[in-house]
Design a protein around this motif. Structure first.
Motif, PDB file in Angstrom:
ATOM      1  N   VAL A 108       0.851  -1.195   0.000  1.00 40.88           N
ATOM      2  CA  VAL A 108       0.000   0.000   0.000  1.00 40.88           C
ATOM      3  C   VAL A 108       0.886   1.244   0.000  1.00 40.88           C
ATOM      4  N   HIS A 109       0.907   1.939  -1.124  1.00 43.44           N
ATOM      5  CA  HIS A 109       1.859   3.046  -1.289  1.00 43.44           C
ATOM      6  C   HIS A 109       1.241   4.431  -1.085  1.00 43.44           C
ATOM      7  N   GLY A 110      -0.099   4.490  -0.958  1.00 47.86           N
ATOM      8  CA  GLY A 110      -0.733   5.798  -0.862  1.00 47.86           C
ATOM      9  C   GLY A 110      -2.082   5.728  -0.186  1.00 47.86           C
ATOM     10  N   TYR A 125      -0.843 -10.007   4.937  1.00 43.32           N
ATOM     11  CA  TYR A 125       0.251  -9.235   5.534  1.00 43.32           C
ATOM     12  C   TYR A 125       0.378  -7.974   4.709  1.00 43.32           C
ATOM     13  N   VAL A 126       0.344  -6.818   5.365  1.00 40.05           N
ATOM     14  CA  VAL A 126       0.349  -5.556   4.624  1.00 40.05           C
ATOM     15  C   VAL A 126       1.488  -4.664   5.074  1.00 40.05           C
ATOM     16  N   MET A 127       2.202  -4.126   4.091  1.00 38.99           N
ATOM     17  CA  MET A 127       3.224  -3.120   4.356  1.00 38.99           C
ATOM     18  C   MET A 127       2.873  -1.864   3.576  1.00 38.99           C
ATOM     19  N   ALA A 128       3.188  -0.712   4.148  1.00 39.55           N
ATOM     20  CA  ALA A 128       2.740   0.547   3.565  1.00 39.55           C
ATOM     21  C   ALA A 128       3.790   1.629   3.751  1.00 39.55           C
ATOM     22  N   THR A 129       3.571   2.754   3.082  1.00 37.57           N
ATOM     23  CA  THR A 129       4.397   3.936   3.327  1.00 37.57           C
ATOM     24  C   THR A 129       3.624   4.865   4.254  1.00 37.57           C
ATOM     25  N   GLU A 130       4.304   5.860   4.782  1.00 37.89           N
ATOM     26  CA  GLU A 130       3.643   6.801   5.682  1.00 37.89           C
ATOM     27  C   GLU A 130       2.636   7.682   4.954  1.00 37.89           C
ATOM     28  N   ALA A 174      -1.138   6.403   8.511  1.00 36.99           N
ATOM     29  CA  ALA A 174      -0.600   5.062   8.325  1.00 36.99           C
ATOM     30  C   ALA A 174      -0.106   4.486   9.644  1.00 36.99           C
ATOM     31  N   TYR A 175       0.376   5.353  10.520  1.00 37.81           N
ATOM     32  CA  TYR A 175       0.867   4.877  11.814  1.00 37.81           C
ATOM     33  C   TYR A 175      -0.295   4.469  12.724  1.00 37.81           C
ATOM     34  N   TRP A 176      -1.441   5.148  12.571  1.00 38.03           N
ATOM     35  CA  TRP A 176      -2.652   4.722  13.279  1.00 38.03           C
ATOM     36  C   TRP A 176      -3.041   3.325  12.800  1.00 38.03           C
ATOM     37  N   ALA A 177      -3.001   3.141  11.482  1.00 40.76           N
ATOM     38  CA  ALA A 177      -3.358   1.841  10.907  1.00 40.76           C
ATOM     39  C   ALA A 177      -2.404   0.743  11.375  1.00 40.76           C
ATOM     40  N   LYS A 178      -1.147   1.083  11.537  1.00 46.88           N
ATOM     41  CA  LYS A 178      -0.170   0.099  12.029  1.00 46.88           C
ATOM     42  C   LYS A 178      -0.435  -0.226  13.493  1.00 46.88           C
ATOM     43  N   GLU A 179      -0.698   0.799  14.284  1.00 44.16           N
ATOM     44  CA  GLU A 179      -0.976   0.592  15.707  1.00 44.16           C
ATOM     45  C   GLU A 179      -2.187  -0.321  15.908  1.00 44.16           C
ATOM     46  N   LYS A 180      -3.187  -0.183  15.022  1.00 44.00           N
ATOM     47  CA  LYS A 180      -4.404  -0.971  15.138  1.00 44.00           C
ATOM     48  C   LYS A 180      -4.261  -2.375  14.566  1.00 44.00           C
ATOM     49  N   GLY A 181      -3.224  -2.610  13.763  1.00 51.25           N
ATOM     50  CA  GLY A 181      -2.996  -3.948  13.216  1.00 51.25           C
ATOM     51  C   GLY A 181      -3.325  -4.128  11.752  1.00 51.25           C
ATOM     52  N   VAL A 186       5.383   0.182   8.424  1.00 51.90           N
ATOM     53  CA  VAL A 186       5.228   1.431   7.680  1.00 51.90           C
ATOM     54  C   VAL A 186       6.615   1.988   7.378  1.00 51.90           C
ATOM     55  N   PHE A 187       6.819   2.432   6.141  1.00 53.34           N
ATOM     56  CA  PHE A 187       8.121   2.928   5.695  1.00 53.34           C
ATOM     57  C   PHE A 187       8.012   4.371   5.219  1.00 53.34           C
ATOM     58  N   GLU A 188       9.140   5.063   5.212  1.00 52.41           N
ATOM     59  CA  GLU A 188       9.152   6.468   4.814  1.00 52.41           C
ATOM     60  C   GLU A 188       9.066   6.658   3.308  1.00 52.41           C
ATOM     61  N   SER A 189       9.510   5.677   2.541  1.00 54.15           N
ATOM     62  CA  SER A 189       9.553   5.844   1.087  1.00 54.15           C
ATOM     63  C   SER A 189       9.107   4.587   0.353  1.00 54.15           C
ATOM     64  N   ASP A 190       8.735   4.767  -0.922  1.00 54.15           N
ATOM     65  CA  ASP A 190       8.379   3.635  -1.773  1.00 54.15           C
ATOM     66  C   ASP A 190       9.561   2.680  -1.933  1.00 54.15           C
ATOM     67  N   LYS A 191      10.754   3.253  -1.995  1.00 48.21           N
ATOM     68  CA  LYS A 191      11.956   2.429  -2.171  1.00 48.21           C
ATOM     69  C   LYS A 191      12.125   1.469  -1.006  1.00 48.21           C
ATOM     70  N   GLU A 192      11.957   1.978   0.205  1.00 47.71           N
ATOM     71  CA  GLU A 192      12.081   1.125   1.389  1.00 47.71           C
ATOM     72  C   GLU A 192      10.955   0.094   1.426  1.00 47.71           C
ATOM     73  N   LEU A 193       9.757   0.522   1.030  1.00 47.15           N
ATOM     74  CA  LEU A 193       8.619  -0.394   0.978  1.00 47.15           C
ATOM     75  C   LEU A 193       8.887  -1.533   0.007  1.00 47.15           C
ATOM     76  N   ASP A 194       9.354  -1.198  -1.190  1.00 49.10           N
ATOM     77  CA  ASP A 194       9.609  -2.223  -2.203  1.00 49.10           C
ATOM     78  C   ASP A 194      10.688  -3.207  -1.755  1.00 49.10           C
ATOM     79  N   ALA A 195      11.709  -2.697  -1.095  1.00 53.49           N
ATOM     80  CA  ALA A 195      12.780  -3.570  -0.618  1.00 53.49           C
ATOM     81  C   ALA A 195      12.245  -4.558   0.414  1.00 53.49           C
ATOM     82  N   ALA A 196      11.384  -4.082   1.314  1.00 54.18           N
ATOM     83  CA  ALA A 196      10.825  -4.944   2.356  1.00 54.18           C
ATOM     84  C   ALA A 196       9.862  -5.971   1.768  1.00 54.18           C
ATOM     85  N   VAL A 197       9.055  -5.545   0.795  1.00 57.70           N
ATOM     86  CA  VAL A 197       8.129  -6.471   0.135  1.00 57.70           C
ATOM     87  C   VAL A 197       8.910  -7.571  -0.589  1.00 57.70           C
TER      88      VAL A 197
END
Length: 255
Positions: A108-110, A125-130, A174-181, A186-197
């Protein structure tokens, strides 16, 4: 797989036992019926594909992840049959993800609204940017997140669903969404998100496929009734969308 642009686009790439499924639509990656149906069919197809161990679900572009239901299509609904059919599209997609034999990673990038939040919630399992703030705006247009509510509640609980639904005009970070599960990371950039995915998907693809299938079953245990529940919820939304309140709200929002 590609669709006509006016009805969105869908493309799947399979490499190293990983299927990357990317959907898109000019209107902030929203979903008309045809795109919902094509994505549902694709998830079912990949579930049966022995060359695939894990699925990455993402959308195109750099802006919104998903704006939910197509406003043009919502405005065009003129009877309950059409309304129920449209919302059943979200029910069938969530159920396809639920019964899919493969684990699904959401990228989830946006920003994500309505049905898009339900789509993210349905992923394993979901990873996102801020930048990936979320909102359930359905009450503000006279309907409610009835079809997707079970998927959202499964991830963030009744309290989270209640807060998100009733604050219908409020973006949650996005940090609220992470706190709730809803989001795992959550990553600062698309690049970091893509690397983690990439790391997670490659790791999962290297594991015993039979173990992953059994894990998927355990994760979704107790949701078997969704096959009928989500379609019942689609009937509620399909009827509400015909109300004068909703028609006026949609027209105003579109302007």
């Amino acid at each position: 797989m590609n669709t006509a642009r006016k009805n969105g686009s869908l493309f799947t790439k399979i490499e190293q036992k990983i299927a990357t499924v990317e959907f898109g639509h000019p209107a902030s990656n929203s979903f008309p019926s045809e795109l919902l149906e094509r994505l549902t069919q694709e998830i079912h197809s990949l579930s049966q594909n022995d060359e695939v161990v894990v699925i990455i679900l993402q959308s195109e572009g750099k802006n919104a992840f998903c704006a939910g239901a197509s406003f043009d299509e919502l405005l065009a609904i003129s009877n309950s049959t059409q309304g129920i059919h449209f919302f059943s599209g979200f029910a069938q997609l969530i159920n396809a993800i639920r019964v899919c034999s493969k684990l699904i990673i959401g990228r989830v990038h946006g920003k994500t609204v309505g049905g898009g939040v339900g789509l993210a919630a349905a992923c394993d399992y979901v990873m996102a940017t801020e930048k990936a703030a979320i909102k359930l705006s359905e009450l503000s247009i006279g309907i409610g997140p009835f079809v997707i509510a079970p998927a959202v509640e499964r991830k963030i609980g009744v309290a989270g669903l209640s807060e998100l639904t009733m604050a219908a005009t409020e973006w949650k970070s996005a940090y609220w969404a992470k706190e709730k599960g809803l989001y795992a990371k959550v990553f600062e950039s698309d690049k970091e998100l893509d690397a983690a995915v990439e790391v997670l998907s490659l790791n999962l693809a290297s594991y015993n496929p039979e173990a992953l299938v059994e894990l998927k079953k355990i994760l979704w245990k107790g949701t078997e009734h969704w096959e009928t529940l989500l379609l019942e919820r689609a009937t509620i939304s399909g009827n509400l969308v015909l109300s004068d309140f909703t028609k006026k709200a949609l027209a105003k929002f579109k302007k």
